[in-house]
Scaffold this motif. Structure first.
Motif, PDB file in Angstrom:
ATOM      1  N   ALA A   1       0.834  -1.198   0.000  1.00 22.89           N
ATOM      2  CA  ALA A   1       0.000   0.000   0.000  1.00 22.89           C
ATOM      3  C   ALA A   1       0.866   1.244   0.000  1.00 22.89           C
ATOM      4  O   ALA A   1       1.994   1.234   0.497  1.00 22.89           O
ATOM      5  N   LEU A   2       0.329   2.313  -0.567  1.00 24.29           N
ATOM      6  CA  LEU A   2       1.038   3.582  -0.593  1.00 24.29           C
ATOM      7  C   LEU A   2       0.745   4.433   0.628  1.00 24.29           C
ATOM      8  O   LEU A   2       1.270   5.541   0.758  1.00 24.29           O
ATOM      9  N   GLN A   3      -0.087   3.923   1.527  1.00 33.66           N
ATOM     10  CA  GLN A   3      -0.326   4.541   2.826  1.00 33.66           C
ATOM     11  C   GLN A   3      -0.236   3.441   3.880  1.00 33.66           C
ATOM     12  O   GLN A   3      -1.246   2.953   4.383  1.00 33.66           O
TER      13      GLN A   3
ATOM     14  N   ALA B   1       6.117   7.716  -5.375  1.00 31.95           N
ATOM     15  CA  ALA B   1       4.829   7.783  -4.682  1.00 31.95           C
ATOM     16  C   ALA B   1       4.917   8.774  -3.539  1.00 31.95           C
ATOM     17  O   ALA B   1       5.984   8.996  -2.960  1.00 31.95           O
ATOM     18  N   ALA B   2       3.764   9.347  -3.196  1.00 28.24           N
ATOM     19  CA  ALA B   2       3.632  10.227  -2.034  1.00 28.24           C
ATOM     20  C   ALA B   2       2.152  10.400  -1.741  1.00 28.24           C
ATOM     21  O   ALA B   2       1.328  10.455  -2.668  1.00 28.24           O
ATOM     22  N   ALA B   3       1.802  10.448  -0.463  1.00 29.30           N
ATOM     23  CA  ALA B   3       0.444  10.762  -0.009  1.00 29.30           C
ATOM     24  C   ALA B   3      -0.617   9.896  -0.688  1.00 29.30           C
ATOM     25  O   ALA B   3      -1.690  10.374  -1.040  1.00 29.30           O
TER      26      ALA B   3
ATOM     27  N   ALA C   1       2.226   6.073 -18.895  1.00 24.79           N
ATOM     28  CA  ALA C   1       2.331   6.543 -17.516  1.00 24.79           C
ATOM     29  C   ALA C   1       1.014   6.216 -16.828  1.00 24.79           C
ATOM     30  O   ALA C   1      -0.049   6.647 -17.282  1.00 24.79           O
ATOM     31  N   VAL C   2       1.097   5.462 -15.745  1.00 28.05           N
ATOM     32  CA  VAL C   2      -0.100   5.009 -15.032  1.00 28.05           C
ATOM     33  C   VAL C   2      -0.105   5.628 -13.644  1.00 28.05           C
ATOM     34  O   VAL C   2       0.852   5.463 -12.880  1.00 28.05           O
ATOM     35  N   VAL C   3      -1.167   6.354 -13.321  1.00 27.77           N
ATOM     36  CA  VAL C   3      -1.337   6.915 -11.988  1.00 27.77           C
ATOM     37  C   VAL C   3      -2.041   5.870 -11.130  1.00 27.77           C
ATOM     38  O   VAL C   3      -3.082   5.324 -11.515  1.00 27.77           O
ATOM     39  N   LEU C   4      -1.467   5.577  -9.952  1.00 28.64           N
ATOM     40  CA  LEU C   4      -1.963   4.516  -9.079  1.00 28.64           C
ATOM     41  C   LEU C   4      -2.590   5.096  -7.827  1.00 28.64           C
ATOM     42  O   LEU C   4      -2.168   6.150  -7.336  1.00 28.64           O
ATOM     43  N   ASP C   5      -3.574   4.369  -7.284  1.00 26.35           N
ATOM     44  CA  ASP C   5      -4.142   4.773  -5.996  1.00 26.35           C
ATOM     45  C   ASP C   5      -3.349   4.145  -4.857  1.00 26.35           C
ATOM     46  O   ASP C   5      -2.304   3.524  -5.075  1.00 26.35           O
ATOM     47  N   SER C   6      -3.841   4.285  -3.649  1.00 29.95           N
ATOM     48  CA  SER C   6      -3.071   3.848  -2.490  1.00 29.95           C
ATOM     49  C   SER C   6      -2.909   2.330  -2.417  1.00 29.95           C
ATOM     50  O   SER C   6      -2.059   1.832  -1.682  1.00 29.95           O
ATOM     51  N   HIS C   7      -3.727   1.582  -3.181  1.00 30.90           N
ATOM     52  CA  HIS C   7      -3.602   0.120  -3.219  1.00 30.90           C
ATOM     53  C   HIS C   7      -2.947  -0.355  -4.513  1.00 30.90           C
ATOM     54  O   HIS C   7      -3.043  -1.527  -4.863  1.00 30.90           O
ATOM     55  N   LEU C   8      -2.295   0.556  -5.211  1.00 30.13           N
ATOM     56  CA  LEU C   8      -1.601   0.272  -6.468  1.00 30.13           C
ATOM     57  C   LEU C   8      -2.554  -0.130  -7.582  1.00 30.13           C
ATOM     58  O   LEU C   8      -2.157  -0.808  -8.538  1.00 30.13           O
ATOM     59  N   HIS C   9      -3.806   0.286  -7.485  1.00 30.35           N
ATOM     60  CA  HIS C   9      -4.762   0.085  -8.570  1.00 30.35           C
ATOM     61  C   HIS C   9      -4.708   1.281  -9.509  1.00 30.35           C
ATOM     62  O   HIS C   9      -4.504   2.421  -9.081  1.00 30.35           O
TER      63      HIS C   9
ATOM     64  N   ALA D   1      17.939  -2.954  -6.758  1.00 31.66           N
ATOM     65  CA  ALA D   1      16.771  -2.103  -6.518  1.00 31.66           C
ATOM     66  C   ALA D   1      16.982  -0.764  -7.215  1.00 31.66           C
ATOM     67  O   ALA D   1      18.104  -0.332  -7.459  1.00 31.66           O
ATOM     68  N   LEU D   2      15.866  -0.124  -7.528  1.00 35.20           N
ATOM     69  CA  LEU D   2      15.878   1.154  -8.237  1.00 35.20           C
ATOM     70  C   LEU D   2      14.601   1.912  -7.858  1.00 35.20           C
ATOM     71  O   LEU D   2      13.641   1.327  -7.359  1.00 35.20           O
ATOM     72  N   ALA D   3      14.568   3.213  -8.137  1.00 30.71           N
ATOM     73  CA  ALA D   3      13.379   4.050  -8.016  1.00 30.71           C
ATOM     74  C   ALA D   3      12.756   3.986  -6.610  1.00 30.71           C
ATOM     75  O   ALA D   3      11.612   3.570  -6.450  1.00 30.71           O
ATOM     76  N   PRO D   4      13.486   4.442  -5.609  1.00 28.85           N
ATOM     77  CA  PRO D   4      12.978   4.356  -4.230  1.00 28.85           C
ATOM     78  C   PRO D   4      11.929   5.418  -3.916  1.00 28.85           C
ATOM     79  O   PRO D   4      11.906   6.498  -4.517  1.00 28.85           O
ATOM     80  N   ALA D   5      11.075   5.111  -2.954  1.00 32.16           N
ATOM     81  CA  ALA D   5      10.100   6.083  -2.419  1.00 32.16           C
ATOM     82  C   ALA D   5       9.868   5.732  -0.968  1.00 32.16           C
ATOM     83  O   ALA D   5       9.537   4.574  -0.644  1.00 32.16           O
ATOM     84  N   TYR D   6      10.051   6.702  -0.078  1.00 29.94           N
ATOM     85  CA  TYR D   6       9.790   6.493   1.351  1.00 29.94           C
ATOM     86  C   TYR D   6       8.352   6.897   1.657  1.00 29.94           C
ATOM     87  O   TYR D   6       7.882   7.958   1.228  1.00 29.94           O
ATOM     88  N   LEU D   7       7.663   6.049   2.422  1.00 28.56           N
ATOM     89  CA  LEU D   7       6.271   6.287   2.768  1.00 28.56           C
ATOM     90  C   LEU D   7       6.070   6.127   4.269  1.00 28.56           C
ATOM     91  O   LEU D   7       6.649   5.242   4.878  1.00 28.56           O
ATOM     92  N   GLY D   8       5.244   6.995   4.851  1.00 29.61           N
ATOM     93  CA  GLY D   8       4.941   6.886   6.255  1.00 29.61           C
ATOM     94  C   GLY D   8       5.858   7.721   7.128  1.00 29.61           C
ATOM     95  O   GLY D   8       6.821   8.315   6.691  1.00 29.61           O
TER      96      GLY D   8
END
Length: 340
Positions: A51-53, A98-100, A119-127, A333-340
């Motif tokens: 999840a993105l959250q 990813a963010a927020a 380019a695909v925009v994803l929701d918080s569940h990667l849908h 690994a590549l393309a990191p994003a910190y969440l939380g």
């Protein structure tokens, strides 16, 4: 030794050799299966919900590059245990951020004659929420801190920033309305205090301050510039020379970027620097190898970036203040994003 005895010995040898070959093949297949499960000797992976959250602690999401059935999938690890088991999502991306609760995933669509990209925009569940065609090979992607804006850069000709024979296209989307600027080169440019027009302008490497302001690289006349962008006014203003792929710190006071340095190889010309936006003072980090990446701030004092590794890229980290030493954060690994 008669003829019958010789035939028996020959048949026994054939059977023995066949058995040995079969065992060798099975063992190799078993080892191959193990490598798929353990990502070619790297950290073990498991399928699960990403999840993105995140509901637990802080997480680090990456594009998993280890060989195996989950290569290129977005994977999550606890931020304080980056070398631990990875939870893979099933969603494959070439570039990701990813963010927020919003994600941007740049993907390839493999055709019979040539690949195309989206380019695909994803929701918080990667849908998938929305998709847009991408004009070329994906190279950079970012989401604004609020999740309301996403940007991506692709190569429309050439495939490397190292030389001069390339062209980029950077798009920006508002995820609240799906309004899109397909090419930031259409923004009005002010260079050195004056309006500027040129046919060779390229824009890439967006990093967001908020839903109105961003920073990026502008290239023209054989030089690169840090520009500040205004989404509402549709303007770009030059601030500093020799800045590529900027990345804004969480507190908004500094930018990490790659800088071309004198006497470096023409195909590996960059070093990692940090720019203080108040004083415009540059600080060289302790990473002395050339990197072709848009660094990410893990926090206000630490940078994360990709360097070539055994399976594509590894993630490394170094202090932003010019001290310390680089250390490997994650393999493959590549393309990191910190969440939380």
């Amino acid at each position: 030794m008669n003829r019958t005895t010789r035939l028996v010995i020959l048949l026994a040898a054939v059977v023995l050799l066949g058995t040995v070959g079969t065992v060798a093949v099975l063992r190799a297949a078993d080892r191959s299966g193990t490598r798929d499960q353990d990502q070619a000797g790297g950290p073990p992976v498991r399928t699960g919900a990403v999840a993105l959250q995140p509901s637990g602690g802080r997480e680090l999401l990456v594009r998993n590059l280890a060989w195996g059935p989950h290569r290129d999938e977005i994977a999550a690890v606890p931020a304080d245990r980056p070398a631990g088991p990875r939870t893979v999502s099933g969603v494959k991306c070439l570039r990701f951020h990813a963010a927020a609760g919003t994600g941007i995933c740049l993907q390839a669509e493999h055709g019979a004659l040539q690949d195309t990209y989206r380019a695909v925009v994803l929701d918080s569940h990667l849908h998938e929420r929305h998709r847009f065609p991408a004009a070329g090979i994906p190279t950079r992607a970012r989401v604004s801190p609020s999740g309301h804006l996403v940007a991506w850069t692709v190569f429309v000709s050439g495939d490397s920033y190292a030389g001069t024979n390339f062209s980029t296209r950077t798009a920006l989307v508002d995820t609240r309305t799906w309004a899109i600027d397909t090419n930031l080169e259409s923004f009005a440019v002010t260079k050195d205090g004056r309006p500027y027009h040129a046919s060779d302008i390229n824009i890439w490497g967006v990093t967001f301050a908020d839903d109105h302001r961003f920073y990026a690289t502008l290239a023209t006349g054989g030089r690169t510039y840090l520009v500040r962008g205004d989404v509402t006014a549709r303007t770009l203003t030059t601030l500093h020379r020799n800045v590529e792929c900027p990345s804004l710190s969480p507190d908004g006071t500094r930018l990490a970027y790659k800088k071309r340095v004198a006497h470096a190889s023409s195909d590996a010309p960059w070093r990692l620097y940090v720019l203080d936006l108040r004083t415009m003072t540059e600080t060289a980090t302790a990473e002395h190898r050339s990197l072709d990446d848009q660094a990410l701030w893990a926090n206000n004092s630490t940078l994360v970036y990709a360097l070539a590794g055994d399976y594509g890229s590894d993630l490394w980290t170094v202090p932003a203040n010019g001290k310390g030493t680089p250390r490997r954060l994650m393999t493959s690994a590549l393309a990191p994003a910190y969440l939380g």
